[in-house]
Enzyme design. Sequence first.
Site, PDB file in Angstrom:
ATOM      1  N   ASP A 185      -0.915  -5.128   5.775  1.00 51.74           N
ATOM      2  CA  ASP A 185      -0.788  -6.347   4.970  1.00 51.74           C
ATOM      3  C   ASP A 185       0.054  -6.119   3.724  1.00 51.74           C
ATOM      4  OD1 ASP A 185      -2.739  -4.723   3.856  1.00 51.74           O
ATOM      5  OD2 ASP A 185      -4.294  -6.264   3.786  1.00 51.74           O
ATOM      6  N   HIS A 186       0.165  -4.882   3.245  1.00 45.19           N
ATOM      7  CA  HIS A 186       1.015  -4.506   2.109  1.00 45.19           C
ATOM      8  C   HIS A 186       0.914  -2.999   1.962  1.00 45.19           C
ATOM      9  CE1 HIS A 186      -2.800  -4.160   0.022  1.00 45.19           C
ATOM     10  NE2 HIS A 186      -3.069  -5.414   0.375  1.00 45.19           N
ATOM     11  N   CYS A 207      -4.303  -8.353  -0.271  1.00 43.04           N
ATOM     12  CA  CYS A 207      -4.771  -8.626   1.091  1.00 43.04           C
ATOM     13  C   CYS A 207      -4.833 -10.108   1.441  1.00 43.04           C
ATOM     14  CB  CYS A 207      -6.159  -8.016   1.302  1.00 43.04           C
ATOM     15  SG  CYS A 207      -6.278  -6.247   0.978  1.00 43.04           S
ATOM     16  N   ASP A 214      -4.982  -1.722   6.669  1.00 39.84           N
ATOM     17  CA  ASP A 214      -5.205  -2.311   5.354  1.00 39.84           C
ATOM     18  C   ASP A 214      -4.685  -1.358   4.272  1.00 39.84           C
ATOM     19  OD1 ASP A 214      -6.128  -4.081   3.443  1.00 39.84           O
ATOM     20  OD2 ASP A 214      -8.157  -4.176   4.223  1.00 39.84           O
ATOM     21  N   ASP A 215      -3.728  -1.836   3.468  1.00 41.52           N
ATOM     22  CA  ASP A 215      -3.217  -1.049   2.337  1.00 41.52           C
ATOM     23  C   ASP A 215      -2.447   0.194   2.779  1.00 41.52           C
ATOM     24  OD1 ASP A 215      -4.868  -2.885   1.044  1.00 41.52           O
ATOM     25  OD2 ASP A 215      -5.594  -1.455  -0.428  1.00 41.52           O
ATOM     26  N   HIS A 274      -8.757 -12.555   5.447  1.00 43.14           N
ATOM     27  CA  HIS A 274      -9.302 -11.703   4.393  1.00 43.14           C
ATOM     28  C   HIS A 274     -10.788 -11.415   4.559  1.00 43.14           C
ATOM     29  CE1 HIS A 274      -9.605  -9.636   0.616  1.00 43.14           C
ATOM     30  NE2 HIS A 274     -10.673 -10.360   0.322  1.00 43.14           N
TER      31      HIS A 274
END
Length: 478
Positions: free
Chosen positions: A319-320, A74, A34-35, A128
Amino acid sequence: MKSIYSIPLIFLFITQWSFGQGDTKPNVLFIISDDLTNTAVSAYENAAGHTPNIDQLAAEGTLFTRAYCQFPVCGPSRASMLSGYYPHGTGTFGYVSGREQIGPDRQMWPQLFKDNGYYTARVSKIYHMGVPGDIEKGTDGTDDPASWTERFNSQGPEWLAEGESELVQNNPFSLKPKQGGNVMTIVKAEGDDLVHSDGKTAEKASELIRKHKDQPFFLAVGFVRPHVPFVAPKSYFDPFPYQEVVLPPKVINDWDDIPERGINYVTTKHAKMSEEQEKKAVAAYYASVAYMDAQVGKVLKTLKDEGLEDNTIVIFTSDHGFHLGEHGFWMKVSLREESVRVPLIIKVPGQQPQVCHSLVELLDLYPTVAELAGLPTQGHLQGKSLVKTLENPDQEVREMAFSVSVRGQGHSFLLRSQKWAYIQYDEDAGGGMELFDMQHDVKQYNNLAYLPRYQPVVAEFQEALRTKLQEVRDNDLK
């Protein structure tokens, strides 16, 4: 003279491409962080990171250097990746699974495997979940029950963990800074890995691998670090003394040539961060990544110990990305490289390690893994299969990657070619434009969009964006 390696290599090649035929079904192990920005993964361009387990996976699979998310937040990023549609294809821009947008008859990515005889399970955040909220409570978030045979949450204390704690930003959304929530709070936590969500996730994923090793499985493993708050056992902070952090260069008048919409929602200026706080934030981010990487290692070790490596497709991604002070930006949401580009590794049994520089998207994972497993899709997917790049990393999948972002009511768009990054704010460009030469200005300091000599390039991208949006919206959901 015949090579002594010729027979094993031929056997591996045949085994690989016979997935999904007869009684042979490959397992799928999908791991998502995540992130996670590329610059924190030492297999990419930053040796300051410490990610030996992700690096080892990269050394065994195909590492994609130019992979892009479809939305640098997200919820909509995951909804796009798992549904197979661009955000503008379904109007999915919020913290939802995407199920309401595609309807009950469309198969989500893991649901495709479930409907074809696989055991499918998620551990922690795949669709999410609010971090830290859903993690603290151990709740499902905006999940899609139809995707899974079973699902498991991994409750953790997050910013309430025992240990040394510090908030390194003023919360720009409140008159009173808060210690928890979606802000850069650092916790050097007491206790071991299993106190926290990601440690529990690795343990449960390993348990499921052992339990279901004799049947085909699609196991989705979601690690929440390095998403804020930056929480990890304190031992993971030791290799990253903040005093030694080298911050990104601060360029005088860096924001003067970009539209107001191009300034990110969290900045050093608006969050009133001192240089010491900036360094502490970067060090804590790297510590969180190191903790997450250790959990990835536990899951991969279980796969190996159970003898499943030769029949399991492994994917690792995020996710990014995440800004760590570049241009004075923090967190995500922007369409700059640090926020929108993601690490991506795909390991297929029998293939040689390789690096692929083609532009690819997270949207491409669904058709790729379906093809590798020999499963028929419904034909509506908007991504492109990456299988040809796994055969030959020099193959180009697409001329441009496409990502979008939303702040308030305004939509922003990115078209990324090998040479250019073009960002447009609003469909009529009313919010401004940015154009960066990615061969000569990789850190994106010089906006060329308003210089006369680059107007033909801008015009080409504007036309390409109009065409892309029309294609994306021309789906069969109507």
